[in-house]
Write an enzyme that holds these catalytic residues in place. Sequence first.
Site, short mmCIF file in Angstrom:
data_model
loop_
_atom_site.label_atom_id
_atom_site.label_comp_id
_atom_site.label_asym_id
_atom_site.label_seq_id
_atom_site.Cartn_x
_atom_site.Cartn_y
_atom_site.Cartn_z
N GLU A 262 27.49 32.15 47.05
CA GLU A 262 27.77 32.46 45.66
C GLU A 262 28.31 31.23 44.95
OE1 GLU A 262 28.85 36.30 44.46
OE2 GLU A 262 30.61 35.62 43.34
N THR B 243 27.21 33.51 39.21
CA THR B 243 28.09 34.32 38.37
C THR B 243 28.28 33.67 37.01
OG1 THR B 243 30.25 35.40 38.30
CG2 THR B 243 30.18 33.21 39.28
N HIS C 45 24.05 37.39 38.24
CA HIS C 45 25.04 38.40 37.91
C HIS C 45 24.79 38.89 36.49
CE1 HIS C 45 28.35 37.34 41.04
NE2 HIS C 45 27.15 37.05 41.50
N TYR D 114 34.78 47.20 46.97
CA TYR D 114 36.10 46.66 47.30
C TYR D 114 36.61 47.27 48.61
CZ TYR D 114 36.72 44.57 42.66
OH TYR D 114 36.60 43.80 41.53
N GLN E 27 33.88 42.54 47.75
CA GLN E 27 34.90 41.60 47.31
C GLN E 27 35.44 40.88 48.54
OE1 GLN E 27 36.36 39.38 45.52
NE2 GLN E 27 36.77 40.76 43.81
N LYS F 90 32.25 24.23 46.77
CA LYS F 90 32.78 23.23 47.70
C LYS F 90 31.78 23.05 48.84
CE LYS F 90 36.74 22.92 45.47
NZ LYS F 90 37.08 21.72 44.69
#
Length: 292
Positions: free
Chosen positions: A17, A48, A77, A148, A179, A277
């Site tokens: 992501e 996103t 997204h 979640y 999540q 990263k």
Amino acid sequence: MKIIDLIRNGKPFVSLEFFPPKEKSAWPGFFDVVNWLAPTKPLFVSVTYGAGGGTQANTLEIVSRMKKEYGLEPMAHLTCVGAGEKNIRAFLDSLVDSGVENVLALRGDPPKGQADFVPDSEQFRHASDLAAFIRAEYPSLCIGVAAYPEVHPQAESPEKDLEYLKFKVAAGGDFIVTQLFFDNRLYFDFVAKARATGIAVPMLPGVLPVVSLAGAKRMLTFCGASMPPDYMAALEAADASGDSSAVAELGVAYATAQARELLAGGAPGVHLYTLNKAEACLKIIGGLGLSS
């Protein structure tokens, strides 16, 4: 290709992501990261955009470039923030025109400075509304939805949260992305409970490599996730050591071990929140020993 068809191939995988920068002047550096990570052959990449939907147009352009220039399978997204049927259709039409076949349907977070989510449209109040609209109007698209493991911060109860997740899947969700979490028992317990309610679609665990203690604490506050006390203590000790790389080294090692355990325990794959990263992600993926 549709992500659900790729998942059904049955091979363990990593997906990535990305959170693209708002300013286009920073895009060259962002695409450097994409270029470094593309050779790892993620099953798919998701893109996103910021709270409030202000960079939605950037998401469209970026997913198109990822597919055409880097050969990646992208998922855009899409949130209910600022959503009306006209602009939702425009976004989805652009996806289809670009050959992008995957979308993650989300309610979205309130814009900065706004405490609660206030729907802009009665038609799109919940992620399930968005999923149902896409399924009815754009049946060729593959739809992901979110979950979640530690219960949505605004849910009435864990039971209600699962009930709503089941409703989202029934509305059109082909697969679930969770999540972030740091205790794998949360994921495995959540999957077991979801299966018991009749939710049968693939559930991809979201894993965050901690590269900054301050950044991790901000993320925890924002998303409502928790961190095992021993891990937090180790990160704080690493941060206090004065070695700027100590936190990232610990975070990469923890995320690698976490991902290995998830795959060994039956997770179909691991969805890695990259934070853009490249180095940390390359180390984690390299440590999983997945064949391409």
